[in-house]
Design a protein around this motif. Structure first.
Motif, PDB file in Angstrom:
ATOM      1  N   ASN A  24      -2.154  -0.285  -4.336  1.00  0.00           N
ATOM      2  CA  ASN A  24      -2.081   0.797  -5.303  1.00  0.00           C
ATOM      3  C   ASN A  24      -3.349   0.878  -6.141  1.00  0.00           C
ATOM      4  O   ASN A  24      -4.154  -0.052  -6.180  1.00  0.00           O
ATOM      5  CB  ASN A  24      -0.844   0.650  -6.201  1.00  0.00           C
ATOM      6  CG  ASN A  24      -0.869  -0.628  -7.015  1.00  0.00           C
ATOM      7  OD1 ASN A  24      -1.711  -1.502  -6.797  1.00  0.00           O
ATOM      8  ND2 ASN A  24       0.045  -0.746  -7.959  1.00  0.00           N
ATOM      9  N   ARG A  25      -3.498   2.026  -6.815  1.00  0.00           N
ATOM     10  CA  ARG A  25      -4.630   2.251  -7.703  1.00  0.00           C
ATOM     11  C   ARG A  25      -4.316   1.717  -9.092  1.00  0.00           C
ATOM     12  O   ARG A  25      -3.235   1.191  -9.339  1.00  0.00           O
ATOM     13  CB  ARG A  25      -4.937   3.760  -7.792  1.00  0.00           C
ATOM     14  CG  ARG A  25      -5.253   4.398  -6.473  1.00  0.00           C
ATOM     15  CD  ARG A  25      -5.572   5.881  -6.632  1.00  0.00           C
ATOM     16  NE  ARG A  25      -4.562   6.610  -7.431  1.00  0.00           N
ATOM     17  CZ  ARG A  25      -4.321   7.894  -7.299  1.00  0.00           C
ATOM     18  NH1 ARG A  25      -5.015   8.606  -6.409  1.00  0.00           N
ATOM     19  NH2 ARG A  25      -3.402   8.497  -8.044  1.00  0.00           N
ATOM     20  N   GLU A  26      -5.258   1.910 -10.000  1.00  0.00           N
ATOM     21  CA  GLU A  26      -5.062   1.441 -11.361  1.00  0.00           C
ATOM     22  C   GLU A  26      -3.900   2.156 -12.042  1.00  0.00           C
ATOM     23  O   GLU A  26      -3.247   1.588 -12.921  1.00  0.00           O
ATOM     24  CB  GLU A  26      -6.343   1.653 -12.178  1.00  0.00           C
ATOM     25  CG  GLU A  26      -7.494   0.771 -11.728  1.00  0.00           C
ATOM     26  CD  GLU A  26      -8.730   0.993 -12.573  1.00  0.00           C
ATOM     27  OE1 GLU A  26      -8.701   1.904 -13.438  1.00  0.00           O
ATOM     28  OE2 GLU A  26      -9.720   0.273 -12.386  1.00  0.00           O
ATOM     29  N   ASP A  27      -3.649   3.432 -11.654  1.00  0.00           N
ATOM     30  CA  ASP A  27      -2.547   4.168 -12.275  1.00  0.00           C
ATOM     31  C   ASP A  27      -1.193   3.832 -11.651  1.00  0.00           C
ATOM     32  O   ASP A  27      -0.171   4.406 -12.029  1.00  0.00           O
ATOM     33  CB  ASP A  27      -2.792   5.679 -12.194  1.00  0.00           C
ATOM     34  CG  ASP A  27      -2.910   6.166 -10.750  1.00  0.00           C
ATOM     35  OD1 ASP A  27      -2.735   5.360  -9.812  1.00  0.00           O
ATOM     36  OD2 ASP A  27      -3.198   7.367 -10.556  1.00  0.00           O
ATOM     37  N   GLY A  28      -1.156   2.922 -10.696  1.00  0.00           N
ATOM     38  CA  GLY A  28       0.093   2.482 -10.098  1.00  0.00           C
ATOM     39  C   GLY A  28       0.503   3.233  -8.851  1.00  0.00           C
ATOM     40  O   GLY A  28       1.500   2.861  -8.206  1.00  0.00           O
ATOM     41  N   ALA A  29      -0.210   4.301  -8.487  1.00  0.00           N
ATOM     42  CA  ALA A  29       0.148   5.083  -7.304  1.00  0.00           C
ATOM     43  C   ALA A  29      -0.203   4.312  -6.035  1.00  0.00           C
ATOM     44  O   ALA A  29      -1.314   3.786  -5.893  1.00  0.00           O
ATOM     45  CB  ALA A  29      -0.584   6.423  -7.313  1.00  0.00           C
ATOM     46  N   VAL A  30       0.749   4.231  -5.114  1.00  0.00           N
ATOM     47  CA  VAL A  30       0.510   3.569  -3.829  1.00  0.00           C
ATOM     48  C   VAL A  30      -0.394   4.460  -2.973  1.00  0.00           C
ATOM     49  O   VAL A  30      -0.107   5.643  -2.774  1.00  0.00           O
ATOM     50  CB  VAL A  30       1.837   3.298  -3.096  1.00  0.00           C
ATOM     51  CG1 VAL A  30       1.578   2.712  -1.714  1.00  0.00           C
ATOM     52  CG2 VAL A  30       2.702   2.350  -3.913  1.00  0.00           C
ATOM     53  N   VAL A  31      -1.474   3.907  -2.475  1.00  0.00           N
ATOM     54  CA  VAL A  31      -2.426   4.690  -1.676  1.00  0.00           C
ATOM     55  C   VAL A  31      -2.325   4.383  -0.184  1.00  0.00           C
ATOM     56  O   VAL A  31      -2.886   5.105   0.640  1.00  0.00           O
ATOM     57  CB  VAL A  31      -3.873   4.449  -2.149  1.00  0.00           C
ATOM     58  CG1 VAL A  31      -4.056   4.923  -3.570  1.00  0.00           C
ATOM     59  CG2 VAL A  31      -4.256   2.968  -2.013  1.00  0.00           C
ATOM     60  N   GLY A  32      -1.603   3.336   0.187  1.00  0.00           N
ATOM     61  CA  GLY A  32      -1.476   3.015   1.596  1.00  0.00           C
ATOM     62  C   GLY A  32      -1.168   1.557   1.822  1.00  0.00           C
ATOM     63  O   GLY A  32      -0.858   0.813   0.888  1.00  0.00           O
ATOM     64  N   GLY A  33      -1.246   1.156   3.090  1.00  0.00           N
ATOM     65  CA  GLY A  33      -0.981  -0.221   3.428  1.00  0.00           C
ATOM     66  C   GLY A  33      -0.719  -0.378   4.911  1.00  0.00           C
ATOM     67  O   GLY A  33      -1.098   0.472   5.716  1.00  0.00           O
TER      68      GLY A  33
ATOM     69  N   GLY B  91      -0.898   6.835   1.894  1.00  0.00           N
ATOM     70  CA  GLY B  91       0.194   7.445   1.159  1.00  0.00           C
ATOM     71  C   GLY B  91       1.339   6.461   1.020  1.00  0.00           C
ATOM     72  O   GLY B  91       1.174   5.253   1.233  1.00  0.00           O
ATOM     73  N   PRO B  92       2.534   6.942   0.683  1.00  0.00           N
ATOM     74  CA  PRO B  92       3.675   6.040   0.467  1.00  0.00           C
ATOM     75  C   PRO B  92       4.060   5.281   1.739  1.00  0.00           C
ATOM     76  O   PRO B  92       3.758   5.715   2.856  1.00  0.00           O
ATOM     77  CB  PRO B  92       4.801   6.990   0.033  1.00  0.00           C
ATOM     78  CG  PRO B  92       4.133   8.260  -0.355  1.00  0.00           C
ATOM     79  CD  PRO B  92       2.871   8.350   0.438  1.00  0.00           C
ATOM     80  N   ASN B  93       4.754   4.180   1.537  1.00  0.00           N
ATOM     81  CA  ASN B  93       5.276   3.394   2.645  1.00  0.00           C
ATOM     82  C   ASN B  93       6.346   4.220   3.357  1.00  0.00           C
ATOM     83  O   ASN B  93       7.371   4.572   2.760  1.00  0.00           O
ATOM     84  CB  ASN B  93       5.873   2.098   2.110  1.00  0.00           C
ATOM     85  CG  ASN B  93       6.374   1.198   3.218  1.00  0.00           C
ATOM     86  OD1 ASN B  93       6.075   1.400   4.387  1.00  0.00           O
ATOM     87  ND2 ASN B  93       7.159   0.197   2.838  1.00  0.00           N
ATOM     88  N   PRO B  94       6.145   4.590   4.626  1.00  0.00           N
ATOM     89  CA  PRO B  94       7.120   5.452   5.311  1.00  0.00           C
ATOM     90  C   PRO B  94       8.444   4.728   5.534  1.00  0.00           C
ATOM     91  O   PRO B  94       8.477   3.562   5.930  1.00  0.00           O
ATOM     92  CB  PRO B  94       6.435   5.783   6.634  1.00  0.00           C
ATOM     93  CG  PRO B  94       5.452   4.679   6.850  1.00  0.00           C
ATOM     94  CD  PRO B  94       4.996   4.262   5.490  1.00  0.00           C
ATOM     95  N   VAL B  95       9.536   5.456   5.295  1.00  0.00           N
ATOM     96  CA  VAL B  95      10.872   4.892   5.523  1.00  0.00           C
ATOM     97  C   VAL B  95      11.090   4.653   7.012  1.00  0.00           C
ATOM     98  O   VAL B  95      11.629   3.628   7.419  1.00  0.00           O
ATOM     99  CB  VAL B  95      11.949   5.836   4.957  1.00  0.00           C
ATOM    100  CG1 VAL B  95      13.343   5.301   5.270  1.00  0.00           C
ATOM    101  CG2 VAL B  95      11.762   6.015   3.459  1.00  0.00           C
ATOM    102  N   GLN B  96      10.663   5.635   7.820  1.00  0.00           N
ATOM    103  CA  GLN B  96      10.807   5.525   9.274  1.00  0.00           C
ATOM    104  C   GLN B  96       9.432   5.662   9.907  1.00  0.00           C
ATOM    105  O   GLN B  96       8.737   6.660   9.679  1.00  0.00           O
ATOM    106  CB  GLN B  96      11.746   6.607   9.814  1.00  0.00           C
ATOM    107  CG  GLN B  96      12.024   6.489  11.297  1.00  0.00           C
ATOM    108  CD  GLN B  96      13.037   7.516  11.765  1.00  0.00           C
ATOM    109  OE1 GLN B  96      13.501   8.335  10.981  1.00  0.00           O
ATOM    110  NE2 GLN B  96      13.383   7.476  13.041  1.00  0.00           N
TER     111      GLN B  96
END
Length: 416
Positions: free
Chosen positions: A328-337, A351-356
């Motif tokens: 995540n960035r400094e503002d807490g937003a998840v940018v990937g992984g 982007g967000p961790n995909p559910v599927q």
């Protein structure tokens, strides 16, 4: 029959054969109706043929280039096909091309190219084309020859790298295997269908690849993603991305992805998906699943190097887990992984961790399949601006490909 008359009769028979056979072939095999098209193709970034329907009103391009009265006069005389093309600079507008008698006067900004009349979008465009036509060109061969024949017999489209760059913009490097190509087009109810071929290099002149079948049914809109690309080899994407030394250097120095890892990844099966995000900081998330070749420890070491690089760029790992890494960035937003789906399958996402996660499913036919919902991507403002309007408004697009240097293509565009 006297023996001395035999040579005379043989000579007469031979002469008759030499005269009659070519004449018969001329009658049985129709000549090419627009030989000037071969001269225009080298100067056309995009060239398309259309069926003439003189019972209907003249198309808008005819009226724009000729005026209402002259357009209707020439249009009523058309019987088979007419053409339009764009030069290397697409912003100059389309050239109108049609067959006409040699006794017909030339319209304003028109010029005669063998048995065709070409009407330019402006006096300057006419002058530029006239100068280009003075250059000596070798006869078409390979894909150019096959495409020229298709453009003279049916509705078809031919493109070169200039047109591809204009339509795809910054995404053009991802289509390195489709730099030059030709498709035969036909309509079926609310669908536009095509079959053809493409080449990675405009200078290639190989044999035609075996044709692919047009996809029989479109994807189910309720389950389809805005974009999904599946392929047998990740080289389909890497070839374009690695075509510049700057990007290769950035991947190696900033993300630890060196030449050996890239070499192994070229043959890896993959699935790439774009998923709309109704909430959050991103309009869509990008997800890539790869079946990694070789020893898993090699890729775990690379992920450690990647983690170090991301930390140096100011990102923070969120809730480290053995099989999952979120950043995540400094503002807490998840940018990937990334996360491991199987011992040899790795999911990388922006982007967000995909559910599927996407599944590694081989294309039904060919080496790769691209499925797109253009209207949805346009609503998200994620389509290249240079794409034709009919594509942007389409509900679905499915494109199949087989091969790399010489690629067979087939597809379907579902209109709204």
């Amino acid at each position: 029959m006297r023996l001395k008359d035999l040579p005379l009769r043989v000579t007469a028979l031979t002469s008759a054969v030499l005269l009659v056979v070519p004449a018969t072939l001329v009658l049985l095999v129709p000549r090419r109706l627009a030989s000037g098209l071969d001269r225009l193709m080298p100067d056309a970034a995009l060239l398309q043929s259309f069926a003439a329907r003189p019972a209907q009103p003249a198309p808008a391009l005819w009226q724009q280039r000729l005026g209402p009265e002259l357009a209707q006069r020439y249009w009523r005389a058309q019987r088979r096909l007419w053409w339009q093309f764009w030069g290397p600079h697409g912003d100059a507008g389309a050239y109108l091309v049609f067959s006409a008698s040699s006794t017909e006067p030339l319209p304003t900004d028109g010029l005669r190219v063998d048995d065709l009349i070409v009407v330019a979008p402006s006096p300057l465009a006419r002058q530029l084309l006239q100068e280009q036509l003075k250059l000596r060109r070798r006869p078409p061969r390979g894909l150019d020859l096959r495409c020229s024949q298709a453009l003279l017999q049916e509705e078809a489209v031919h493109w070169n790298p200039a047109a591809l760059a204009q339509m795809l913009g910054p995404l053009a490097p991802l289509a390195m295997t489709l730099q030059q190509g030709c498709l035969s087009l036909r309509s079926e109810r609310s669908s536009l269908l095509w079959q053809g071929e493409a080449e990675a290099s405009p200078d290639a002149h190989g044999a035609a690849p075996n044709r692919l079948s047009v996809p029989a049914l479109p994807l189910n809109p309720s389950t389809a993603q805005p974009l999904e690309l599946r392929g047998q080899r990740l080289d389909l994407l890497l070839r374009g991305l690695l075509s510049t030394a700057l990007l290769r250097t950035a991947l190696a120095e900033r993300y630890g992805l060196g030449a050996e890892q890239l070499r192994q990844l070229q043959s890896a099966p993959f699935s790439l998906r774009l998923q709309a995000q109704p909430k959050g900081a991103y309009r869509a998330g990008l997800q890539l699943v790869v079946r990694l070749p070789g020893d898993r420890k090699l890729w775990e070491r690379w992920l450690l190097d990647l983690s170090t690089a991301l930390e140096q760029q100011g990102l923070t790992r969120l809730q480290p887990q053995p099989a999952l890494s979120l950043w995540n960035r400094e503002d807490g937003a998840v940018v990937g992984g990334w996360r491991w789906l199987a011992p040899d399958q790795l999911l990388l996402f922006l982007g967000p961790n995909p559910v599927q996660a996407p599944t590694l499913q081989a294309p039904a036919e060919g080496d790769w399949q691209l499925a797109v919902q253009p209207a949805e991507l346009e609503a998200l403002q994620l389509l290249p601006p240079g794409l034709p309007l009919v594509v942007k408004r389409a509900a679905q697009l499915v494109l199949l490909g087989r091969g790399s240097g010489s690629t067979a293509l087939a597809g379907r565009l579902e209109l709204r």
